[in-house]
Structure formats: C-alpha cells, structure tokens
Design a protein around this motif. Structure first.
Motif, PDB file in Angstrom:
ATOM      1  N   THR A 134     -13.844  40.742  51.385  1.00  0.00           N
ATOM      2  CA  THR A 134     -14.881  39.736  51.214  1.00  0.00           C
ATOM      3  C   THR A 134     -15.199  39.577  49.735  1.00  0.00           C
ATOM      4  OG1 THR A 134     -17.007  38.969  52.036  1.00  0.00           O
ATOM      5  CG2 THR A 134     -16.884  41.284  51.471  1.00  0.00           C
ATOM      6  N   ILE A 175     -15.715  37.938  59.471  1.00  0.00           N
ATOM      7  CA  ILE A 175     -16.369  38.974  60.278  1.00  0.00           C
ATOM      8  C   ILE A 175     -16.888  38.423  61.619  1.00  0.00           C
ATOM      9  CG2 ILE A 175     -18.648  38.763  59.215  1.00  0.00           C
ATOM     10  CD1 ILE A 175     -17.016  42.096  60.180  1.00  0.00           C
ATOM     11  N   THR A 176     -17.306  37.169  61.652  1.00  0.00           N
ATOM     12  CA  THR A 176     -17.827  36.628  62.918  1.00  0.00           C
ATOM     13  C   THR A 176     -16.766  36.717  64.009  1.00  0.00           C
ATOM     14  OG1 THR A 176     -19.253  35.151  61.688  1.00  0.00           O
ATOM     15  CG2 THR A 176     -18.900  34.601  63.995  1.00  0.00           C
ATOM     16  N   VAL A 197     -24.824  31.007  62.734  1.00  0.00           N
ATOM     17  CA  VAL A 197     -24.442  32.107  61.845  1.00  0.00           C
ATOM     18  C   VAL A 197     -23.868  31.624  60.529  1.00  0.00           C
ATOM     19  CG1 VAL A 197     -22.152  32.240  62.944  1.00  0.00           C
ATOM     20  CG2 VAL A 197     -22.985  34.193  61.633  1.00  0.00           C
ATOM     21  N   GLY A 198     -24.070  32.409  59.493  1.00  0.00           N
ATOM     22  CA  GLY A 198     -23.308  32.221  58.261  1.00  0.00           C
ATOM     23  C   GLY A 198     -24.070  31.583  57.125  1.00  0.00           C
ATOM     24  N   GLU A 199     -25.116  30.822  57.424  1.00  0.00           N
ATOM     25  CA  GLU A 199     -25.869  30.138  56.381  1.00  0.00           C
ATOM     26  C   GLU A 199     -27.211  29.762  56.985  1.00  0.00           C
ATOM     27  OE1 GLU A 199     -24.174  26.265  55.673  1.00  0.00           O
ATOM     28  OE2 GLU A 199     -22.969  26.420  57.448  1.00  0.00           O
ATOM     29  N   PRO A 200     -28.184  29.449  56.144  1.00  0.00           N
ATOM     30  CA  PRO A 200     -29.477  29.052  56.710  1.00  0.00           C
ATOM     31  C   PRO A 200     -29.316  27.802  57.571  1.00  0.00           C
ATOM     32  CG  PRO A 200     -29.637  29.451  54.334  1.00  0.00           C
ATOM     33  CD  PRO A 200     -28.181  29.458  54.674  1.00  0.00           C
ATOM     34  N   ASP A 245     -30.739  32.192  65.623  1.00  0.00           N
ATOM     35  CA  ASP A 245     -30.232  32.128  64.249  1.00  0.00           C
ATOM     36  C   ASP A 245     -30.006  33.573  63.839  1.00  0.00           C
ATOM     37  OD1 ASP A 245     -29.649  31.767  61.606  1.00  0.00           O
ATOM     38  OD2 ASP A 245     -31.710  31.366  60.988  1.00  0.00           O
ATOM     39  N   TRP A 300     -26.691  38.070  59.125  1.00  0.00           N
ATOM     40  CA  TRP A 300     -25.954  39.316  58.911  1.00  0.00           C
ATOM     41  C   TRP A 300     -24.856  39.061  57.904  1.00  0.00           C
ATOM     42  CZ3 TRP A 300     -20.939  40.240  61.573  1.00  0.00           C
ATOM     43  CH2 TRP A 300     -20.511  39.128  62.303  1.00  0.00           C
ATOM     44  N   GLN A 301     -23.966  40.026  57.702  1.00  0.00           N
ATOM     45  CA  GLN A 301     -22.919  39.894  56.678  1.00  0.00           C
ATOM     46  C   GLN A 301     -21.708  40.754  57.053  1.00  0.00           C
ATOM     47  OE1 GLN A 301     -25.382  42.463  53.692  1.00  0.00           O
ATOM     48  NE2 GLN A 301     -25.467  40.386  52.911  1.00  0.00           N
ATOM     49  N   THR A 302     -20.615  40.507  56.366  1.00  0.00           N
ATOM     50  CA  THR A 302     -19.405  41.308  56.584  1.00  0.00           C
ATOM     51  C   THR A 302     -19.760  42.788  56.524  1.00  0.00           C
ATOM     52  OG1 THR A 302     -18.120  39.587  55.495  1.00  0.00           O
ATOM     53  CG2 THR A 302     -17.058  41.731  55.703  1.00  0.00           C
ATOM     54  N   GLU A 303     -20.574  43.142  55.549  1.00  0.00           N
ATOM     55  CA  GLU A 303     -20.895  44.551  55.316  1.00  0.00           C
ATOM     56  C   GLU A 303     -21.796  45.141  56.392  1.00  0.00           C
ATOM     57  OE1 GLU A 303     -21.255  42.017  53.322  1.00  0.00           O
ATOM     58  OE2 GLU A 303     -20.604  42.444  51.273  1.00  0.00           O
ATOM     59  N   THR A 323     -28.921  43.589  50.199  1.00  0.00           N
ATOM     60  CA  THR A 323     -28.090  42.596  50.901  1.00  0.00           C
ATOM     61  C   THR A 323     -27.473  41.556  49.976  1.00  0.00           C
ATOM     62  OG1 THR A 323     -29.992  41.130  51.205  1.00  0.00           O
ATOM     63  CG2 THR A 323     -29.544  42.722  52.989  1.00  0.00           C
ATOM     64  N   ILE A 380     -34.378  33.479  55.546  1.00  0.00           N
ATOM     65  CA  ILE A 380     -33.347  33.826  54.560  1.00  0.00           C
ATOM     66  C   ILE A 380     -33.153  32.664  53.597  1.00  0.00           C
ATOM     67  CG2 ILE A 380     -30.965  34.630  54.237  1.00  0.00           C
ATOM     68  CD1 ILE A 380     -32.784  36.489  56.000  1.00  0.00           C
ATOM     69  N   ARG A 402     -28.035  33.548  48.713  1.00  0.00           N
ATOM     70  CA  ARG A 402     -27.616  34.605  47.794  1.00  0.00           C
ATOM     71  C   ARG A 402     -28.369  34.542  46.469  1.00  0.00           C
ATOM     72  NH1 ARG A 402     -24.235  38.250  50.358  1.00  0.00           N
ATOM     73  NH2 ARG A 402     -23.909  38.993  48.232  1.00  0.00           N
ATOM     74  N   ARG A 437     -17.493  32.482  52.529  1.00  0.00           N
ATOM     75  CA  ARG A 437     -18.099  33.161  51.390  1.00  0.00           C
ATOM     76  C   ARG A 437     -17.120  33.194  50.224  1.00  0.00           C
ATOM     77  NH1 ARG A 437     -20.593  39.118  52.364  1.00  0.00           N
ATOM     78  NH2 ARG A 437     -20.370  39.907  50.255  1.00  0.00           N
TER      79      ARG A 437
HETATM   80  O1  PRX Z   1     -26.033  34.818  52.368  1.00  0.00           O
HETATM   81  C1  PRX Z   1     -26.000  35.298  53.678  1.00  0.00           C
HETATM   82  C2  PRX Z   1     -25.255  34.299  54.548  1.00  0.00           C
HETATM   83  O2  PRX Z   1     -23.917  34.719  54.568  1.00  0.00           O
HETATM   84  C3  PRX Z   1     -23.757  35.919  53.802  1.00  0.00           C
HETATM   85  C4  PRX Z   1     -22.737  36.809  54.442  1.00  0.00           C
HETATM   86  O3  PRX Z   1     -21.508  36.168  54.455  1.00  0.00           O
HETATM   87  P1  PRX Z   1     -20.280  36.820  55.201  1.00  0.00           P
HETATM   88  O4  PRX Z   1     -20.156  38.232  54.797  1.00  0.00           O
HETATM   89  O5  PRX Z   1     -19.122  35.927  54.983  1.00  0.00           O
HETATM   90  O6  PRX Z   1     -20.700  36.795  56.709  1.00  0.00           O
HETATM   91  C5  PRX Z   1     -20.936  35.571  57.327  1.00  0.00           C
HETATM   92  C6  PRX Z   1     -21.138  35.791  58.804  1.00  0.00           C
HETATM   93  C7  PRX Z   1     -22.154  36.794  59.137  1.00  0.00           C
HETATM   94  C8  PRX Z   1     -25.130  36.533  53.783  1.00  0.00           C
HETATM   95  O7  PRX Z   1     -25.294  37.433  52.721  1.00  0.00           O
HETATM   96  N1  PRX Z   1     -25.787  34.252  55.922  1.00  0.00           N
HETATM   97  C9  PRX Z   1     -25.224  34.780  57.023  1.00  0.00           C
HETATM   98  N2  PRX Z   1     -25.954  34.478  58.110  1.00  0.00           N
HETATM   99  C10 PRX Z   1     -27.018  33.758  57.686  1.00  0.00           C
HETATM  100  C11 PRX Z   1     -26.917  33.621  56.287  1.00  0.00           C
HETATM  101  N3  PRX Z   1     -27.845  32.976  55.567  1.00  0.00           N
HETATM  102  C12 PRX Z   1     -28.902  32.467  56.239  1.00  0.00           C
HETATM  103  N4  PRX Z   1     -29.061  32.532  57.568  1.00  0.00           N
HETATM  104  C13 PRX Z   1     -28.153  33.160  58.339  1.00  0.00           C
HETATM  105  N5  PRX Z   1     -28.302  33.205  59.646  1.00  0.00           N
END
Ligand code: PRX
Length: 670
Positions: free
Chosen positions: A278, A324-325, A400-403, A425, A428-431, A514, A528, A531, A542
């Motif tokens: 990532t 990761i999803t 998932v993935g963004e606001p 909603d 979470w993140q890869t980590e 995070t 959220i 970044r 990402r």
């Molecule tokens: O900034 C946050 C955003 O995606 C980042 C993680 O990206 P990645 O590791 O590629 O994983 C994406 C799938 C989980 C986070 O640090 N992010 C993820 N979910 C949300 C989000 N931002 C806002 N709302 C969310 N639900």
C-alpha cells in the motif's frame, strides 16, 4: 475532500438525530446478531476493559483451532511487538473452506458474475475445496512452502480467491497485485517480496474489453530474475499470448494431475497470512504484513457484527482482491462465516448502468458493499436503471474507502435501500485489516456521512496534532489514533519493521496513528476527514503523491515535479501534477506542451497504472518554493482548488511572483 464540503458535513453532524436500524431490517432477518445500542455499549465496554477475556471468547466462537492458544494478547505499541492468540495453531483455508465443505458441501461459496453474463458460474464449498487443493498441491510440488510469498496478478475471478486460499493452505503468503497496475508496479512488488512464483491469467475481461494480464506481467518479469515459475489461468484462450517455455505453465493442465484433496498445514496464530502493498507518504509502497489468527478473527467479527451477515445471506462486495476490501470482505469475511460471496469481474457501467442492481436481483444479494465513487457515478446516471430491478432482498448497504457525502448516503438509503436497510459507512485501512469505525447493524443508529462509533476493541482517540495530547470529550477535532492493539492490525512492514514503527507507532508514542483527520461530534460520533499526509484517494484507490512525482521525474524533460490531490465530484479526489521543465523555453510552444502533457500522463499510466494518471498536468517555468528550495505543495493545492485568493502568508516564499503564472496556467487547464 474540500474544506467547504467538510464544513457542511460537520454542521450536518450538529443537526442530525441518529437513526435506529429500520424495522424492516429486522423483519427480513429475525436472528439478530445484536438488538440495540445497549448491546453494543455493553460489549464494547467489555472489549476495552477486558480485551483478553472478550477476544478469547470470540476467537473460540468464530474460529476452528488445531491447537488452542495459551495467551490471548501480548506486546504493546511502545515496543511494536503486538501479538495475539499465542501458542495457537490453525489454518485460514480450513476455516474458510473445509469446515463449511464438510457441513454443507453443496452450498454456494463463490458466485461468479462474469463480465459477459453468459460466462457466470457458481462454485459450491465442495468445488472450492477441490480446486483450492489442486492448486495448493501444485504449488507444494513446485517447492513452495510455509513462509514463501507467492505473487498473484489476477482480476476479480474465482481463480484469484482460489489462488489466495491455495497459498494459505500450505502456509505460504499471498501478495496480491491489483490487476490495474502496470509493469513497473508489478516489478517493484514481485522484486521486494522475492516471489519465486507468480499466478496470473492469459487475459482478462472488463467492461466488454480485453485486458492483457500476461503481456503486462511478461514485461514486468524481465527485471525479476528470482521468478522461477508462472502459473497462467486460461481465461480467454487467445493463442497469441506469449508463454515462456520452462517458466510458464497452464493452470488447468497442471491441476489435472492432482486428485483434489491436499491437507492444510496448521500454522501459528502469528505466522503471516499475507502481505499487501500500500502507498504511504514516503518512499516505495509498503508490504503490509497481516498475521493469521488476529486478521481472520477481525474479518469474521466485523462481517458478522457490522453487516449482520448470517449463514443464509449472500454478500456482494463490489471491490477487488487487489485491495484490502477484496481480501477482507470478498474472501475472508464471508467465507470464514460460510456465506456465499459474489465475485464480479466487470464494471458497474457495462453493459449498462443497471449492472450492480441486476446482479443483486439475480442472486438475491442481502448485502451490498461498494466505494462512494461508484455510487456518485450511478446517482448521476439517473434512476431508470435502478427501478427496473427488485432490490427487496437487500438488508445492509455498506460504503468504504472514502468519506461518503450525506447526499450520497441519503440517495443510497432511499433509492437502493428503499429506507429498509442498515447503511454502514465503514472506516478502516489496509493496515487495520478490518473495520475500525462503523455502525453495527441493528445496534448503532446511523447519521448520513458519519462513520459513527468504534468497533469492539478499538479504543479510538482524537489527538491534537500540535500538542500531541489526547482530546477528551465530545465536539473535538484532530488526528485519529488508537490507544491499544486490536487483533487484526498489521504487525509490520515486510522486511522493514522500522518503517512500520516510523509510520504508525512513532508519530504519537503509545498510539497507533491512522494518518487521517477526524472529528468527534456531540453524540460521540466520528466523522472522517481524510488523510493528513501525502496520500491521495482517487475513486477509493490509495496513491502516494511522492510515487507519482518520482515517475514524472523519470522523464528527461522534467526537472521538478509536485503532485497534489484536490476535491473531485466524481472520483472524490483527483491527482493534479505541476512540472517544471529542464528547458524552460519549451513552455512557450503550445503544441509541444500538449504533446508533453500526453507523454507524461502516459508515463504514469505505464509505470504505475491508468488509475494514477494525473487528471491535469500544469507546466510552469518555476514552482512555488521556500527560500531553502522546498516546493510548497500547499500553494499548489490552493491554486488548483480555485482558492488562490485564500493562499495566505507568502512571506516565506523565495519566489512569490510564480503564483500569478500558476493561476493563469490552472485557469487555462481546468
Ligand atoms: O483515508 C482513509 C480512507 O482510506 C484510507 C485507507 O485506504 P486503504 O488502505 O486503501 O483502504 C481502503 C479500504 C478500507 C483511510 O486511511 N477511508 C477508508 N474508509 C473510509 C475512508 N475515509 C472516510 N470514510 C471511510 N469510510
């Protein structure tokens, strides 16, 4: 996300009263995981106050063990030595496949919806066990053993999941490389992980077009001398696809020689399950390492409690195993619970904008999970394609993935869920491995646009980035961190624990950082904000601005480059690049500039992948810099976002005059 939108979101938080899970949700599913907010509060409190007792119980409830663990948790953020379920032994593939195949051999496991609908097929748990065993035995016969890392470069097909499960069956790690990545990115990942085997297909099908997986891989492998064997799934059968003798083997042909049962290898709880690369703010992509038991438990628990996924349900995660999803919610989450997962090869727009909804109707999907970027596109395209389909099977709709902006949340709720679904909603993140902050179905009332409350065991805190102090109470804003370890968190960065410590555990000692900004409103709900580092999020992908800058610098014509992310209505954020040329005279030749922009965009597509290509490239004879020569990206971001008037203090700039030039370039380009 731009500041105006953020403000809007925060104000929204003040007005909105949390909405309980709709009654219709319970009518559709009488066996509830959780019944109300008190259930959540009670379990959450237990998970924080007595994590060992809580997660010990959960690990027995959700996972099958070859040997029970002796100790639930170990280590700390200070030491960076987090471990869970020590002394335990298990196999993730057994947990996802065998135990369900024994109990319900004919139950669908993978429902494959091909790009061309006619090629769709369903694999039962029995089929899955057989096919996974064949690949596992083949890999073992090639000398792959516990701890080896197998690279997988496959699009969203059952074979991607089969390949992943085959690796973990024999204790090897998978390292999935997103099928949209180009040769440069593949090479980097295969090389870093010292993969000796790569699994791919001849070609892929996506949106009615052919993608050239093997051809791209062949290019990448020219610079990967450690790769000894490539397993190629014949997807299209194009005879022109080049196979290298002695290195490349056809999946179907090789698997024929194996009978279809091969025993799983029990591994330690803390043995790594997979790595996934990532982007971070600095350097090359990080190979994030997840370990077996903790990750699998996080996948199982969040899939059950956040989504309320029950054995009779069907989950459609419109994600990709390259991210990761796809790992957690297309493969491990549903399958560890023994629930069918819909694997979709195509795009939401092919053959028309109704494709997702057609799939939901066809398989009576109960759960649908997608990134807001797809929802924005589908909302724009109108309702005609939605109204054609019966979506009444749906119970949970995830994002998932963004606001997710509140208007998209509401559209999702009304147009897709008809006001009857739980809207989750999930932040979470890869980590993190699995959900960190998300509303638990049936228990946590929702607010449009808010990720809501932390999952079990996640002691979320907001830290003031200036002082590094935890901000107590509600109505606070800062950076988001976690106070104590949770089972599914990443343990390290492959072969570079220092990078892990520096990125996540050192910025705020004693906490996991995070990388995101967040607010906690008056109800204690989390919002959220995106970044706070140099990571951009384009359509949920990402990307590191630093990586794109490095690619642009590979061009002989470019002397400096700066990349920023700005708000975009469709993709969430868009990549904008500004470059300074070695020969500044070129700037005045309009035609050369058009050609150069094209050339640079192509370069990024070729080296990283099409999704990373800058939306606009601004060519200037000078970039905004400090007196010590550092590029000031903040100014570039402001100008590109149309906020040149609010740039503020420019007294530290070495060359304030460049702003005028930058503004006029941006006006011409946008
Ligand atoms: O900034 C946050 C955003 O995606 C980042 C993680 O990206 P990645 O590791 O590629 O994983 C994406 C799938 C989980 C986070 O640090 N992010 C993820 N979910 C949300 C989000 N931002 C806002 N709302 C969310 N639900």
């Amino acid at each position: 996300m731009d500041e105006e939108k953020l403000e809007q979101l925060v104000h929204e938080a003040d007005r909105v009263v949390p909405r309980p899970t709709p009654k219709e949700f319970f009518r559709k599913q009488p066996h509830k995981s959780l019944e109300n907010i008190s259930d959540y509060e009670r379990l959450y409190k237990e998970s924080i106050e007595n994590p060992d007792g809580f997660f010990g119980k959960m690990a027995h409830k959700f996972l099958s063990w070859d040997r029970d663990f002796d100790k639930v948790s170990w280590g700390s953020f200070e030491q960076g030595d987090v471990a869970w379920f020590l002394g335990g032994k298990l196999n993730a593939c057994y947990n996802c496949v065998d135990r369900h195949a024994f109990a319900h051999p004919d139950k669908p496991a993978i429902i494959f919806e091909a790009d061309d609908e006619k090629e769709s097929r369903i694999l039962t748990f029995k089929d899955l066990l057989q096919q996974v065993c064949q690949v596992a035995e083949l890999l073992a016969s090639w000398g792959i053993k516990k701890g080896d890392i197998v690279a997988i470069y496959l699009p969203m097909t059952p074979e991607a999941l089969i390949a992943m499960l085959a690796c973990v069956r024999i204790g090897a790690l998978h390292s999935c490389i997103f099928a949209g990545f180009s040769a440069g990115s593949i090479k980097e990942r295969v090389f870093d992980a010292h993969s000796k085997v790569v699994i791919t297909c001849d070609e892929g099908k996506r949106g009615g077009k052919i993608t050239h997986a093997k051809q791209i891989l062949n290019e990448a492998l020219k610079e990967c001398p450690e790769v000894e064997k490539v397993l190629v799934y014949k997807r299209t059968g194009n005879p022109k696809v080049e196979m290298v003798e002695g290195r490349d083997f056809w999946w179907q042909k090789e698997c024929e020689q194996f009978r279809g049962y091969f025993p799983p290898v029990p591994v330690d709880s803390e043995d790594p399950l997979f790595i996934l690369y990532t982007s971070g703010s600095t350097g090359t992509p990080k190979g994030v390492v997840h370990c077996t038991a903790g990750y699998l438990l996080g996948a199982a628990m969040t899939t059950r409690y956040v989504f309320d996924l029950q054995p009779e349900d069907t989950l459609f995660t419109a994600g990709d195993v390259g991210w990761i999803t796809g790992h957690t919610y297309s493969l491990y989450g549903p399958l560890v619970l023994g629930v069918p997962t819909i694997v979709f090869e195509g795009t939401p727009a092919y053959p028309d904008m109704g494709r997702f909804w057609k799939i939901v109707e066809k398989y009576k999907a109960t759960h649908f999970y997608v990134a807001p970027t797809a929802l924005r596109m589908l909302k724009k395209s109108g309702e005609a394609e939605i109204d054609k389909y019966d979506l009444s099977s749906l119970r949970t709709l995830g994002s998932v993935g963004e606001p997710i902006a509140s208007e998209i949340w509401k559209w999702y709720d009304e147009k897709i869920g008809h006001g009857c679904c739980h809207i989750a909603d999930t932040y979470w993140q890869t980590e993190s491995g699995s959900h960190l902050i998300a509303p638990l179905a049936g228990a946590v009332p929702t607010k449009p646009g808010a990720a809501t409350l932390p999952f079990f065991g996640i002691d979320a805190v907001i830290i003031d980035p200036q002082t590094g102090k935890v901000l107590e109470g509600n109505d606070v804003e800062g950076v988001l961190a976690v106070r104590s370890p949770w089972p599914s968190m990443a343990r390290t960065v492959y072969q570079c624990h220092q990078r892990f410590l520096n990125a996540y555990l050192r910025p705020y000692p004693g906490f996991y950082f995070t990388g995101d900004g967040a607010g906690r409103d008056h109800d204690g709900y989390y919002w959220i904000k995106g970044r706070v580092d140099d990571v951009v999020n384009v359509s949920g992908h990402r990307l590191s601005t630093g990586e794109i800058e490095a690619v642009l610098l590979e061009s002989k014509k470019v002397s400096e480059s700066a990349v920023v992310g700005i708000g975009d209505d469709l993709t969430g954020q868009a990549v904008i690049a500004a470059v300074q040329l070695k020969d500044s005279h070129l700037v005045h030749d309009a035609e050369t500039m058009i050609a150069l922009r094209k050339e640079l965009r192509l370069l990024v597509r070729k080296v990283i992948g099409p999704f990373a290509a800058p939306k606009s490239i601004i060519i200037v004879d000078d970039l905004p810099k400090t007196r010590s020569g550092k590029i000031i990206r903040r100014i570039l971001r402001k100008v590109c976002s149309g906020e040149a008037k609010s740039i503020g203090d420019t007294s530290t700039m070495a060359n304030p005059h460049v702003i005028v030039n930058l503004v006029s370039e941006v006006e011409q380009q946008f």
